[in-house]
Design an enzyme around this catalytic site. Structure first.
Site, short mmCIF file in Angstrom:
data_model
loop_
_atom_site.label_atom_id
_atom_site.label_comp_id
_atom_site.label_asym_id
_atom_site.label_seq_id
_atom_site.Cartn_x
_atom_site.Cartn_y
_atom_site.Cartn_z
N GLU A 165 0.67 -1.41 -0.21
CA GLU A 165 -0.37 0.09 0.24
C GLU A 165 1.12 1.01 -0.14
O GLU A 165 0.87 2.17 0.87
CB GLU A 165 -1.13 -0.23 1.43
CG GLU A 165 -2.25 -1.08 1.17
CD GLU A 165 -3.03 -1.12 1.76
OE1 GLU A 165 -3.15 -0.37 3.24
OE2 GLU A 165 -4.12 -1.82 1.91
N GLU A 211 -6.59 -8.19 -1.06
CA GLU A 211 -7.49 -8.02 0.75
C GLU A 211 -8.90 -8.08 0.29
O GLU A 211 -8.51 -6.89 -0.52
CB GLU A 211 -6.91 -7.14 1.15
CG GLU A 211 -5.11 -7.45 1.00
CD GLU A 211 -4.04 -6.11 2.18
OE1 GLU A 211 -4.77 -5.70 3.03
OE2 GLU A 211 -2.97 -6.28 2.03
C1 GLA Z 1 -4.10 -3.10 4.40
C2 GLA Z 1 -2.92 -3.61 4.94
C3 GLA Z 1 -3.15 -5.04 6.08
C4 GLA Z 1 -3.96 -4.68 6.73
C5 GLA Z 1 -5.28 -4.69 6.09
C6 GLA Z 1 -6.77 -4.05 7.30
O1 GLA Z 1 -5.60 -3.56 3.45
O2 GLA Z 1 -2.37 -3.94 3.63
O3 GLA Z 1 -1.58 -5.00 6.24
O4 GLA Z 1 -3.51 -4.23 7.14
O5 GLA Z 1 -5.26 -3.34 5.68
O6 GLA Z 1 -7.94 -3.82 7.23
#
Ligand code: GLA
Ligand code: ZN
Length: 666
Positions: free
Chosen positions: A149, A306
């Site tokens: 991210e 995710e």
């Molecule tokens: C993000 C991060 C993960 C985790 C999620 C939790 O997407 O990439 O490491 O922290 O949020 O929702």
């Protein structure tokens, strides 16, 4: 990375469980039960991979990768640069970010490294090379996941120097820079590059061209950092393919530009299902717009990297997904072009920030817990529709979503500083098109318009000459354009266009902007349809910003809607203009959702766009297409009948196109 299967799996963080071999064993068994075929490893493993500077320990990771692979589970391998070890941050303070107020952060959290620091880059290069050397040719590793991210900004001296270099390259001379920023205003002419500093709360924040360029610079730094890491790996693993996990309604990076560097787009989706005051259908549309953006970035399938199998721990109130929503949410991603459904995270952490975040396997480790059971069901469903993998989507309509425009629009002052609701504006158009079953791409000013029947240009405040010309050309050749208020105001430097606006589009639209009025929250102006107009539109209400257009004297647009109130009474609120072979609509304000539904039903038909499903669908059923496949999703709790089949509440049906018509495969 062409795959003939849909990936199912997620972030796996076994480094948190190395002292529990029994749990690691159980993970392998449970993953097979849950029909997991891919995991993402190594995202936050740096401290274990390099416990001391220059001392690398990769055996534990190799062992896990291979145990998984023996069971048919591939690895998406992450580089660990998002979270650096404590020893590194302690020994080399320059790797820690400096905030806009010029305070250097202490060691904390993650995703807060200085992307310019030569020390940081060198340390990242070393660990990435170790990983690439060890796993570069490993068949178990199907994709590389760079960092995590990418986000935020650093204002350290290294970044300031780099910013000045970037500006020198962009402008060539201070004279050109001063002109682009209109620095003469308030006597801000720069006479030495060293005088230029990034925006700060206690420093410069009124030269809007500077702020816009700073945002562009930060975006380009992230992209440069991505490229740097990718190339470190690629040098030792020439066949490797790369992704970065992108985010919801994200501001910091121009994703159109970043996507050019990625082999595969992926994103992390955490919809606020069951948010108070929002229906499941509305949340589904909000998420669908993001899926469509991520598909459009490369015009090919992306990965859902995710998602939570149940709830998050960071939303104001973290509602758990009601029974059936996990399936709806998973299949929605696939319906919109994802070739995966992956979760964060496989097993819940015992401690720290995310210990109470939803996971496939909870602290009780039970397989009869709902998140686990529903994950198994999703795994089974994905196997059933595996043939969808790699299929594209039809090109029908496009909505302009341009990062420079968003930055400039939001960084400007007036005519409404109480918030312009840019995303809300996009959603108004998107939702209506999506409800009508039209496939929508979200594209930038540099994207090609070829193949689209309809192009929507909402609040394109910053417009480039080249795009304006291409849009006119598109309409001339038979396309349909919808242009809204607050379009075509400034150029790429945030300098107001001189002459009539929307710049470059006035002939195409058959009108020009004469006035604009900011509206208070809740303030509205009634609008009603013009009798005998070529398109029958419903009465509606205008809000946010109201423009008054003056029709072109020689070749005027035809008003479709007029304002009813105030000194605006009688002025066109919507108009249409035939231009070349095509037509251009102008919407002078933000209208109600019902208005957009009628408007786009008509405009899409005029543009010759057919809905995904040729049968009338009950309210709340959303339809989408991938080439050769039709997805119908019931976003209501009550069962419905579609194409002669019953769809349960929150149920999904998938049909495949065959010689004998649509065959139901799920
Ligand atoms: C993000 C991060 C993960 C985790 C999620 C939790 O997407 O990439 O490491 O922290 O949020 O929702
Ligand atoms: Zn920095």
């Amino acid at each position: 990375m062409q795959t003939r299967q849909l990936f199912h799996g997620g972030d796996y963080n076994p480094e948190q469980w190395l002292d529990r071999p029994d749990i690691l064993e159980q993970d392998l068994e449970l993953m097979q039960k849950a029909r997991v075929n891919v995991v993402t490893l190594g995202v936050f493993s740096w401290a274990l991979l390099e416990p001391e500077e220059g001392v690398f320990r990769l055996d534990w990771l190799a062992d896990i990768i291979h145990k998984l692979y023996e069971r048919g589970i591939s690895t998406i391998l992450a580089t660990p640069s998002a979270a650096r070890p404590a020893w590194l941050a302690h020994k080399y303070p320059e790797v820690r970010r400096v905030r806009a107020d010029r305070v250097r952060e202490l060691y904390n959290r993650r995703q807060n490294y200085c992307y310019t620091s030569p020390v940081y880059r060198e340390k990242v290069r070393r660990i990435d090379q170790e990983l690439a050397r060890r796993f570069g040719g490993d068949p178990a590793v199907v994709l590389w996941h760079i960092s995590n991210e990418l986000s935020g900004e650093c204002h350290c001296e290294l970044c300031q120097a780099e910013f000045r270099r970037w500006l020198q390259e962009r402008y060539g001379s201070l004279q050109a820079l001063n002109k682009a920023w209109n620095a003469r205003f308030w006597s801000h002419d720069y006479t030495d590059w060293e005088q230029i500093e990034s925006p700060a709360p206690q420093g410069e924040n009124a030269v809007q061209g500077l702020t816009l360029d700073w945002k562009r610079f930060v975006s380009s730094r992230h992209i440069d950092f991505f490229r740097f890491e990718r190339d470190c790996v690629r040098a030792l693993a020439p066949q490797a393919e790369f992704t970065a996990n992108l985010m919801y309604r994200f501001h910091d990076i121009d994703y159109h530009a970043l996507a050019k560097e990625l082999d595969v787009v992926s994103w992390d989706s955490y919809p606020t299902w069951h948010k108070r005051g929002e229906t499941v259908e509305e949340t589904a549309l909000d998420t669908a717009m993001m899926h469509d953006l991520f598909y459009s970035l490369k015009g090919k399938p992306f990965l859902l990297m995710e998602s939570s199998p149940s709830f998050t721990n960071w939303q104001p109130v973290s509602k758990q997904k009601k029974p059936g929503i996990a399936m709806l949410s998973a299949l929605q991603a696939v319906a919109h072009g994802s070739d995966s459904v992956c979760y964060f995270q496989w097993r819940a952490s015992r401690g720290a920030e995310e210990k109470l975040h939803g996971a496939v396997v909870g602290h009780d480790g039970r397989t009869d817990a709902r998140p686990f059971r529903e994950t198994v069901q999703v795994g089974e469903a994905l196997e059933q529709v595996a043939q969808v993998a790699a299929s594209g989507r039809p090109k029908q309509a496009a909505i302009l979503h341009d990062w420079s425009n968003m930055w400039a629009l939001e960084g400007s002052s007036g005519p409404r500083n109480a918030g312009l609701g840019y995303w809300k504006e996009l959603a108004g158009h998107y939702n209506a098109l999506a409800r009508a079953g039209i496939t929508v791409d979200l594209i930038g000013q540099e994207s090609s318009l070829e193949g689209y029947g309809l192009v929507v240009v909402p609040m394109l405040y910053l417009i480039g000459e080249e795009f304006a010309q291409r849009l006119c050309q598109f309409v001339k050749q038979g396309g349909t354009a919808v242009v809204t208020y607050w379009t075509g105001v400034v150029d790429e430097s945030d300098l107001c266009w001189l002459g009539d606006t929307p710049h470059g589009l006035t002939r195409m639209l058959g009108l020009r902007r004469a006035e604009i009025d900011g509206m208070y929250d809740g303030e509205e102006r009634r609008c009603s349809p013009v009798e005998g107009a070529p398109a029958a539109l419903p009465a509606t209400r205008a809000s946010v910003l109201c423009e008054v257009a003056a029709l072109d004297e020689e070749d005027p647009a035809v008003p479709l809607l007029v304002y009813d109130e105030d000194y605006f009474a009688g002025a066109p609120a919507a108009a249409v203009h035939a231009y070349g072979e095509g037509r251009a609509y102008y919407l002078a304000s933000r209208f109600t959702p019902e208005f957009y539904e009628s408007f786009y039903a008509e405009a899409a038909k005029q543009a010759g766009l057919a809905p995904a499903c040729d049968q009338e669908l009950p309210w709340g059923v959303l339809s989408s297409r991938r080439d050769g496949f039709l997805f119908l999703q019931n976003c209501t709790e009550a069962p419905v009948t579609v194409l002669g089949c019953e769809l349960a509440g929150w149920g999904t049906g998938v049909w495949q196109e065959t010689e004998n018509g649509w065959e139901k495969i799920l």
